[in-house]
Design a protein around this motif. Structure first.
Motif, short mmCIF file in Angstrom:
data_model
loop_
_atom_site.label_atom_id
_atom_site.label_comp_id
_atom_site.label_asym_id
_atom_site.label_seq_id
_atom_site.Cartn_x
_atom_site.Cartn_y
_atom_site.Cartn_z
N VAL A 36 -4.96 -3.55 -6.07
CA VAL A 36 -4.80 -2.26 -5.38
C VAL A 36 -6.04 -1.93 -4.55
N ASN A 37 -7.23 -2.32 -5.04
CA ASN A 37 -8.44 -2.08 -4.27
C ASN A 37 -8.51 -2.95 -3.02
N SER A 38 -7.94 -4.15 -3.09
CA SER A 38 -7.89 -5.03 -1.91
C SER A 38 -6.96 -4.44 -0.86
N LEU A 39 -5.78 -4.02 -1.29
CA LEU A 39 -4.81 -3.45 -0.35
C LEU A 39 -5.31 -2.12 0.22
N ALA A 40 -6.13 -1.41 -0.56
CA ALA A 40 -6.64 -0.12 -0.11
C ALA A 40 -7.54 -0.24 1.12
N GLN A 41 -8.08 -1.44 1.36
CA GLN A 41 -8.95 -1.63 2.52
C GLN A 41 -8.17 -1.61 3.83
N LEU A 42 -6.83 -1.70 3.74
CA LEU A 42 -6.01 -1.87 4.94
C LEU A 42 -5.30 -0.61 5.42
N THR A 43 -5.46 0.47 4.73
CA THR A 43 -4.58 1.62 4.97
C THR A 43 -4.90 2.46 6.19
N LYS A 44 -5.98 2.15 6.91
CA LYS A 44 -6.29 2.92 8.12
C LYS A 44 -5.27 2.64 9.22
N ASP A 45 -4.66 1.47 9.17
CA ASP A 45 -3.68 1.07 10.18
C ASP A 45 -2.27 1.35 9.69
N LYS A 46 -1.48 2.02 10.52
CA LYS A 46 -0.13 2.42 10.14
C LYS A 46 0.75 1.23 9.78
N SER A 47 0.67 0.15 10.57
CA SER A 47 1.50 -1.03 10.31
C SER A 47 1.16 -1.65 8.95
N ASN A 48 -0.13 -1.59 8.56
CA ASN A 48 -0.52 -2.11 7.25
C ASN A 48 0.02 -1.23 6.13
N ARG A 49 0.01 0.07 6.36
CA ARG A 49 0.56 0.99 5.34
C ARG A 49 2.04 0.70 5.12
N GLU A 50 2.73 0.39 6.19
CA GLU A 50 4.16 0.06 6.07
C GLU A 50 4.36 -1.25 5.31
N LYS A 51 3.49 -2.22 5.57
CA LYS A 51 3.55 -3.50 4.85
C LYS A 51 3.35 -3.28 3.35
N ILE A 52 2.37 -2.45 3.02
CA ILE A 52 2.08 -2.18 1.61
C ILE A 52 3.24 -1.44 0.96
N LEU A 57 -24.82 -9.62 -2.01
CA LEU A 57 -23.96 -10.25 -1.01
C LEU A 57 -22.52 -10.31 -1.51
N GLN A 58 -22.37 -10.63 -2.79
CA GLN A 58 -21.03 -10.69 -3.38
C GLN A 58 -20.38 -9.31 -3.38
N ALA A 59 -21.17 -8.29 -3.72
CA ALA A 59 -20.65 -6.91 -3.72
C ALA A 59 -20.23 -6.51 -2.31
N GLU A 60 -21.02 -6.91 -1.33
CA GLU A 60 -20.68 -6.59 0.06
C GLU A 60 -19.36 -7.23 0.45
N SER A 61 -19.15 -8.47 0.00
CA SER A 61 -17.90 -9.16 0.33
C SER A 61 -16.69 -8.48 -0.28
N MET A 62 -16.93 -7.65 -1.31
CA MET A 62 -15.85 -6.92 -1.97
C MET A 62 -15.77 -5.47 -1.50
N ASN A 63 -16.56 -5.16 -0.45
CA ASN A 63 -16.61 -3.80 0.09
C ASN A 63 -17.05 -2.80 -0.97
N ALA A 64 -17.95 -3.22 -1.84
CA ALA A 64 -18.39 -2.38 -2.96
C ALA A 64 -19.87 -2.04 -2.86
#
Length: 522
Positions: free
Chosen positions: A307-323, A466-473
């Motif tokens: 859910v945290n991975s998918l949460a990175q995509l929600t700014k775009d409407k088309s991605n929200r529809e995919k989710i 660096l690993q945390a950055e790759s996870m947007n954390a």
């Protein structure tokens, strides 16, 4: 590089006087001409005009000092008069002033300022200067070629002309300029001339240029402009991925994810996609990562990471529809229940309803249902909470849940609902990091950076951050620490060519809660 010297209105008074004298006295024999006197008169004339603020005369005087004609050569004096004339808007002086910046004669070398001034001269109608640069570009002068390529691309100082821009890029490319080859190859890609692009990218690849290596692999893998060869293409992509090219990491990870041209390997896929996802160039990697953690195909299923991975995509409407479509699939009913319960917990603050949903997730055999039940019980705003039971559930769940282990670690660190125990705190946070919890990885990286609860280890700190950055954390404080690791060239920092850009980007990291933002969109 060839010297550029543009003196377009120079020594005309002297030339005209001297030639007239020759014509008047050439009937029988050459007349004796007092050339020194003529020069002296010419210099006086120019100096008199200069004193009156004549910009043309100032440019001529500057050119004399630059070349050592009639006066002793003095680049600083030349710059002085070119500058004064340029300030008055003299298009020829502006070109000469630009030349001084380009060559570093009489003033500090500054190619950026040189280009800016050249373009200004072009815009004022200095067509002779423009033609000279075009000729130089055609003859292999890289500076002129790249400057004109940029000018024609953006219409800066000249009329916008993509065809001429590409022509100039080709001149720079043919002169073996790395920048020229990169610009020309990318222009060919944009123009769908894949065959030419492939040839130029291959030259860049031979120079060990990451972008050249990536595109060579990409075109081979896709069969664009060259005969398709997925195996060879993947070799280039793997090399570019090892050089931290996010596009290469994405396509190689996707190939492992789908088993396309290579054996399917979800472990390698997730590792590569996680690295690619850290770059805004490949934000779409989060979609594949979310699905990987949801399905648990080749990696441990983890609803929280999904859910945290998918949460990175929600700014775009088309991605929200995919989710949304993903959540509506019958096979994902339990995941949908989990996501809705998260919304009840974080957004609606409806703990009773959240508990109901998390119990259903637990009943379906997913450990994150237990974790969230425990957090519900521990939440001080939950009137039906039970801290003792919540702590017990977290301890039972921690071996399998990164979120549970991290939550326990923070509780032991602060002494909340348990006795304060720094050693236990570090132990649980380390366990959470091992289970892939991004917040825990970030926290542990900061600890190694400062030596809090662990022996200070900058190499380990940089690797974890660096690993945390790759996870947007990455938090703002952690980002500043990582920037310092770049400045200090810590060995675990990759050898990136854009280190200064990375330091700047890390300085712009801000607090964010993508999960909460995502849940609010549902």
């Amino acid at each position: 590089m060839k010297k550029l010297f543009y003196i377009l209105l120079i020594v005309l008074p002297f030339t005209s006087i001297y030639c007239s004298a020759q014509k008047r006295n050439s009937s029988t024999r050459p007349a004796k001409v007092d050339s020194v006197a003529i020069v002296r008169d010419s210099v006086k004339t120019i100096q008199a005009r200069v004193e009156k603020g004549d910009d043309v005369a100032m440019n001529i005087l500057g050119s004399w000092y630059y070349s050592g004609q009639y006066v002793q050569k003095d680049y600083k004096e030349a710059v002085k008069w070119f500058s004064k004339s340029a300030d008055k808007g003299n298009k020829f002086a502006i070109g000469n002033f630009a030349m001084c910046f380009q060559m570093g004669n009489g003033i500090g070398k500054d190619s950026v300022m040189a280009v800016k001034l050249y373009k200004k001269a072009f815009s004022l109608g200095n067509t002779d200067l423009l033609k000279q640069h075009e000729k130089l570009a055609k003859n292999g002068n890289v500076f002129s070629a790249l400057m004109l390529a940029d000018a024609y691309t953006h219409g800066d100082g000249v009329k916008k002309d993509p065809v001429k821009a590409r022509e100039m890029m080709k001149y720079a490319s043919d002169a073996n300029s790395t920048d020229g080859q990169l610009k020309y190859a990318l222009a060919c890609m944009n123009g769908k001339d894949y065959a030419t692009a492939a040839k130029v990218f291959e030259k860049l690849a031979a120079k060990n240029h990451p972008t050249g290596i990536y595109y060579t692999g990409y075109l081979l893998f896709k069969g664009m402009g060259v005969t398709q060869n997925k195996s060879r293409g993947l070799q280039f992509l793997a090399k570019a991925a090892s050089m931290n090219n996010p596009n290469a990491q994405y396509y190689l990870g996707k190939a492992y994810y789908e088993g396309d041209g290579i054996g399917k390997d979800m472990g390698k896929a997730v590792e590569l996609l996680q690295k690619a996802a850290a770059s805004p160039l490949r934000h779409d990697a989060w979609w594949l990562l979310g699905n990987a953690y949801l399905e648990g195909n080749g990696v441990t299923a983890d609803y929280y990471r999904a859910v945290n991975s998918l949460a990175q995509l929600t700014k775009d409407k088309s991605n929200r529809e995919k989710i949304q479509n993903l959540l509506e699939e019958k096979k994902n009913d339990t995941f949908k229940t989990y996501v809705n319960a998260l919304k009840n917990y974080y957004v609606d603050k409806d703990y009773a309803k959240a508990m109901e949903g998390f119990k259903a997730v637990t009943k379906a055999g997913n450990v994150e249902g237990n974790t969230m039940q425990a957090l519900c019980l521990l939440n001080p705003d939950n009137k039906k909470g039970n801290a003792k039971k919540g702590v017990k559930m977290l301890i039972e769940t921690a071996p399998k849940s990164g979120l549970a282990a991290y939550s326990l670690g923070k509780m032991y660190e602060k002494g909340e609902q348990v006795e304060k125990d720094y050693k236990q705190a570090v132990s649980f946070i380390s366990k959470a990091a091992d289970l892939g919890n991004g917040d825990a990885i970030c926290n542990l990286g900061m600890r190694y950076y400062k030596g809090e609860g662990v022996t200070q280890d900058m190499v380990k700190a940089a690797s974890l951050l660096l690993q945390a950055e790759s996870m947007n954390a990455l938090t703002p404080d952690a980002a500043r620490m990582l920037a310092e690791c770049y400045r200090n060239k810590i060995s675990s920092i990759p050898d990136l060519r854009d280190a200064n850009e990375r330091i700047t980007a890390l300085g712009n990291v801000s607090e964010k809660n993508n999960l909460l933002d995502f849940l609010k969109t549902l």
